[in-house]
Design a protein around this motif. Structure first.
Motif, mmCIF file in Angstrom:
data_model
loop_
_atom_site.group_PDB
_atom_site.id
_atom_site.type_symbol
_atom_site.label_atom_id
_atom_site.label_comp_id
_atom_site.label_asym_id
_atom_site.label_seq_id
_atom_site.Cartn_x
_atom_site.Cartn_y
_atom_site.Cartn_z
ATOM 1 N N GLN A 1 0.318 14.029 9.648
ATOM 2 C CA GLN A 1 -0.931 13.704 9.617
ATOM 3 C C GLN A 1 -1.369 12.777 8.229
ATOM 4 N N PHE A 2 -2.304 12.018 8.320
ATOM 5 C CA PHE A 2 -2.662 11.415 7.133
ATOM 6 C C PHE A 2 -3.322 12.109 6.145
ATOM 7 N N VAL A 3 -3.118 11.811 5.123
ATOM 8 C CA VAL A 3 -3.763 12.684 4.012
ATOM 9 C C VAL A 3 -4.604 11.745 3.129
ATOM 10 N N ALA A 4 -4.014 10.733 2.555
ATOM 11 C CA ALA A 4 -4.614 9.869 1.522
ATOM 12 C C ALA A 4 -3.763 8.442 1.391
ATOM 13 N N VAL B 1 -2.653 5.237 9.429
ATOM 14 C CA VAL B 1 -1.636 5.485 10.368
ATOM 15 C C VAL B 1 -0.213 5.472 10.018
ATOM 16 N N ALA B 2 0.412 6.542 10.366
ATOM 17 C CA ALA B 2 2.115 6.686 9.733
ATOM 18 C C ALA B 2 2.753 5.467 10.308
ATOM 19 N N GLY B 3 2.487 4.930 11.743
ATOM 20 C CA GLY B 3 3.499 3.859 12.115
ATOM 21 C C GLY B 3 3.163 2.430 11.086
ATOM 22 N N ALA B 4 2.180 2.558 10.349
ATOM 23 C CA ALA B 4 1.989 1.273 9.772
ATOM 24 C C ALA B 4 2.921 1.194 8.375
ATOM 25 N N VAL C 1 4.954 19.964 4.519
ATOM 26 C CA VAL C 1 5.713 19.171 4.166
ATOM 27 C C VAL C 1 4.819 17.675 3.711
ATOM 28 N N TYR C 2 5.088 17.416 2.488
ATOM 29 C CA TYR C 2 4.233 16.202 2.249
ATOM 30 C C TYR C 2 5.145 15.146 1.941
ATOM 31 N N TYR C 3 4.838 13.963 2.515
ATOM 32 C CA TYR C 3 5.771 12.475 2.408
ATOM 33 C C TYR C 3 4.793 11.640 1.713
ATOM 34 N N CYS C 4 5.342 10.881 1.155
ATOM 35 C CA CYS C 4 4.930 9.547 0.460
ATOM 36 C C CYS C 4 5.462 8.297 1.386
ATOM 37 N N ALA C 5 4.623 7.509 1.283
ATOM 38 C CA ALA C 5 5.021 6.365 2.309
ATOM 39 C C ALA C 5 4.540 4.902 1.668
ATOM 40 N N ALA C 6 5.259 3.903 1.884
ATOM 41 C CA ALA C 6 5.191 2.478 1.357
ATOM 42 C C ALA C 6 5.221 1.479 2.505
ATOM 43 N N ARG C 7 3.947 0.686 2.530
ATOM 44 C CA ARG C 7 3.709 -0.323 3.407
ATOM 45 C C ARG C 7 4.149 -1.584 2.835
ATOM 46 N N ALA D 1 0.760 -1.259 0.135
ATOM 47 C CA ALA D 1 0.168 0.030 0.020
ATOM 48 C C ALA D 1 0.860 1.073 -0.098
ATOM 49 N N MET D 2 0.218 2.174 -0.546
ATOM 50 C CA MET D 2 1.000 3.788 -0.393
ATOM 51 C C MET D 2 0.055 4.585 0.268
ATOM 52 N N GLY D 3 0.662 5.469 0.998
ATOM 53 C CA GLY D 3 0.260 6.606 1.528
ATOM 54 C C GLY D 3 0.800 8.000 1.579
ATOM 55 N N TRP D 4 -0.091 8.922 1.431
ATOM 56 C CA TRP D 4 0.392 10.267 1.557
ATOM 57 C C TRP D 4 0.055 11.053 2.933
#
Length: 122
Positions: free
Chosen positions: A43-46, A105-108, A90-96, A30-33
């Motif tokens: 903060q979670f965005v999408a 949740v950012a911690g995931a 500041v916007y960050y993308c993230a991968a799970r 999964a991917m998140g912003w």
């Protein structure tokens, strides 16, 4: 190992639009912003899954921001419309990479992009 390279962002007037991109190498589930304003928590965005079309949004951006993916390019996008000064962060993308966990949740998330500044002027 997943590497995330972000692009996009910048300065825009209120009501304008920007698109962020996040190119991912390696496999992820999964991917998140997320975004982080000065002095505030991340903060979670999408978010969305690579394999399914379901997307999730924070209430503060619902109807204005849209997450999408290009599986062939392994790239996730965040289209941001009707931007407001309070979207400045500041916007960050993230991968799970794991199958379990709350993608809101950012911690995931296991890997993070370098971050990109979005500034919305009033």
């Amino acid at each position: 190992q997943v590497q995330l390279v972000q692009s996009g962002g910048g300065l825009v007037q209120a009501g304008g639009s920007l698109r962020l991109s996040c190119a991912a190498s390696g496999r992820s589930y999964a991917m998140g912003w997320f975004r982080q304003a000065p002095g505030k928590e991340r903060q979670f965005v999408a978010a969305m899954y690579w394999s399914a079309g379901t997307s999730y949004y924070a209430d503060s951006v619902k109807g204005r921001f849209f997450i999408s993916r290009d599986n062939a390019k392994r790239t996730v996008y965040l289209q941001m419309n009707s931007l407001k000064p309070e979207d400045t962060a500041v916007y960050y993308c993230a991968a799970r990479v794991s199958l379990s966990g709350n993608i809101l949740v950012a911690g995931a998330y296991d890997y993070w992009g370098q971050g990109t500044q979005v500034t919305v002027s009033s």
